[in-house]
Scaffold this motif. Structure first.
Motif, mmCIF file in Angstrom:
data_model
loop_
_atom_site.group_PDB
_atom_site.id
_atom_site.type_symbol
_atom_site.label_atom_id
_atom_site.label_comp_id
_atom_site.label_asym_id
_atom_site.label_seq_id
_atom_site.Cartn_x
_atom_site.Cartn_y
_atom_site.Cartn_z
ATOM 1 N N PRO A 22 1.217 -0.992 0.045
ATOM 2 C CA PRO A 22 0.021 0.133 0.256
ATOM 3 C C PRO A 22 1.027 1.240 -0.246
ATOM 4 O O PRO A 22 2.201 1.437 0.750
ATOM 5 N N PRO A 23 0.597 2.395 -0.272
ATOM 6 C CA PRO A 23 1.268 4.075 -0.448
ATOM 7 C C PRO A 23 1.466 3.771 1.715
ATOM 8 O O PRO A 23 1.429 3.673 2.364
ATOM 9 N N GLY A 24 2.787 4.432 1.099
ATOM 10 C CA GLY A 24 3.736 4.346 2.649
ATOM 11 C C GLY A 24 4.330 3.245 2.774
ATOM 12 O O GLY A 24 4.932 2.738 3.961
ATOM 13 N N ASP A 25 4.037 2.276 2.440
ATOM 14 C CA ASP A 25 4.713 1.139 2.475
ATOM 15 C C ASP A 25 5.774 1.331 2.196
ATOM 16 O O ASP A 25 6.626 1.322 1.031
ATOM 17 N N ARG A 53 7.717 -0.367 -0.632
ATOM 18 C CA ARG A 53 7.147 -0.109 -1.520
ATOM 19 C C ARG A 53 7.688 1.285 -2.236
ATOM 20 O O ARG A 53 8.497 1.536 -3.046
ATOM 21 N N ARG A 54 8.367 1.739 -1.131
ATOM 22 C CA ARG A 54 9.295 3.258 -1.550
ATOM 23 C C ARG A 54 10.599 2.460 -2.268
ATOM 24 O O ARG A 54 11.115 3.417 -2.276
ATOM 25 N N LEU A 71 10.476 1.699 -5.233
ATOM 26 C CA LEU A 71 10.382 2.711 -6.393
ATOM 27 C C LEU A 71 11.472 3.652 -6.376
ATOM 28 O O LEU A 71 11.933 4.255 -7.307
ATOM 29 N N GLU A 110 7.632 11.633 -10.899
ATOM 30 C CA GLU A 110 6.867 10.927 -9.804
ATOM 31 C C GLU A 110 6.251 9.893 -10.537
ATOM 32 O O GLU A 110 5.775 9.366 -11.679
ATOM 33 N N ARG A 148 3.357 7.431 -10.220
ATOM 34 C CA ARG A 148 1.706 7.074 -10.323
ATOM 35 C C ARG A 148 1.760 5.488 -10.328
ATOM 36 O O ARG A 148 1.752 4.652 -11.601
ATOM 37 N N VAL A 149 1.452 4.482 -8.897
ATOM 38 C CA VAL A 149 1.414 3.847 -9.048
ATOM 39 C C VAL A 149 0.145 2.501 -8.874
ATOM 40 O O VAL A 149 -0.370 2.739 -8.570
ATOM 41 N N VAL A 191 3.652 1.333 -13.335
ATOM 42 C CA VAL A 191 3.371 2.685 -12.548
ATOM 43 C C VAL A 191 3.627 3.260 -14.193
ATOM 44 O O VAL A 191 3.947 3.500 -15.273
#
Lengths: 162, 159
Positions: free
Chosen positions: A41-44, A47-48, A51, A67, A69-70, A84
């Motif tokens: 999820p966003p913020g994981d 995941r960061r 990316l 940047e 958009r996932v 992305v």
């Protein structure tokens, strides 16, 4: 005079063993990559991390800061997949003509990017990526033990008979 | 669950959390550590994937660094140094030209060499460097020829 510590009973031993087992499974899952499919999820942090491994090459290919958009970010058994849509910081669209693909844009389908990652010694590595594929990248990337379920979570893996 | 059990569980949870934090923060490139070793380590997962998980060693032929970019040309072989039988390999390397030669472009970020892109030599031109050098690394990095290409004759990949 001190009281001797109580002797462990079979019940206590079982409890200790169960706790040890749970903790061991948690520790090894972290070290080897989760056995179960994880949608990040966003913020994981993972995941960061994925990316950030993709960013340096995308900045070169998009000829400037990007940047993401996932659309998809998943891990399974030490493999990671992200899909992305790169855009400029702030959300503005990137024209194909601005990128290193300006001359080959006729053979591309937009800038949607798939990237495959591998966890090795607790560190993620970029394995490969493709920008604007006209075919599903999975058709070119699925060999070795890359799990099909990264692309299709509903895919049922059947072990080959011996 | 008794106190000892809780203590063991707590210890492992702390260890797992520490491992997770360590994994999210790349260690700085230690002073004196050979760039060659670091870049080979970073491109190895790509080669492992290309070879479908088969064991291999990578012998760097050329490693060049300009500023925070590096270009590597390496040959993959069996761990004993013998040549890989490319016809047995999965995916795109089945059509590669022996010896299996992989070129990679990397960039130093936050103390770690990160793979930008890697390509293997295939039978048909263009050679992998044209693809890699589209990423516009600093002048002076290359493209470079791997020395063994000189033995390929007139149908060697175009440079």
């Amino acid at each position: 005079m001190t009281t001797p510590p109580p002797r462990p009973t079979p019940g206590r031993l079982r409890g200790t063993l169960a706790a040890f087992l749970i903790a061991w499974i948690a520790a090894t899952a972290t070290a080897r990559g989760s056995e179960t499919l994880r949608d990040l999820p966003p913020g994981d942090p993972e995941r960061r991390r994925l990316l950030e491994l993709l960013r340096p090459v995308m900045e070169r290919e998009m000829r400037g800061p990007v940047e993401f958009r996932v659309k998809l970010a998943r891990t399974l058994r030490g493999w990671g997949l992200v899909r992305v849509e790169p855009q400029r910081p702030g959300g503005s669209r990137i024209a194909l003509g601005e990128t290193v693909f300006a001359e080959t844009s006729s053979s591309m389908d937009g800038l949607t990017t798939d990237a495959l990652f591998r966890l090795r010694d607790d560190r993620w590595h970029l394995v490969t990526h493709v920008v604007g594929p006209t075919d599903a990248a999975s058709s070119n990337w699925l060999f070795g033990d890359v799990p099909m379920r990264l692309w299709n979570p509903d895919f049922v893996e059947v072990e080959a008979p011996n | 669950m008794n106190r000892l059990g809780l203590l063991v569980a707590f210890g492992f949870t702390v260890a797992a959390t520490t491992a997770r934090i360590a994994a999210s923060e790349p260690p700085a490139l230690a002073a004196g550590r050979a760039i060659r070793e670091a870049v080979i380590e970073e491109m190895s997962p790509h080669v492992e994937w290309l070879l479908g998980g088969r064991p291999f060693v990578l012998s760097p032929v050329v490693v060049r660094r300009v500023e925070d970019f590096a270009h590597v040309c390496a040959v993959a072989t069996h761990p004993d140094g013998s040549a890989l039988d490319l016809a047995d390999l999965p995916g795109p390397v089945g059509t590669a030209r022996p010896p299996l030669t992989i070129s990679a472009l990397l960039r130093l970020r936050g103390g770690r060499w990160l793979l930008l892109a890697a390509r293997h030599e295939s039978v048909s031109p263009p050679g992998p460097n044209e693809d890699l050098f589209r990423l516009d690394p600093p002048a002076g990095l290359g493209p470079v020829d791997c020395p063994h290409h000189q033995n390929w004759g007139s149908d060697a990949p175009r440079r």
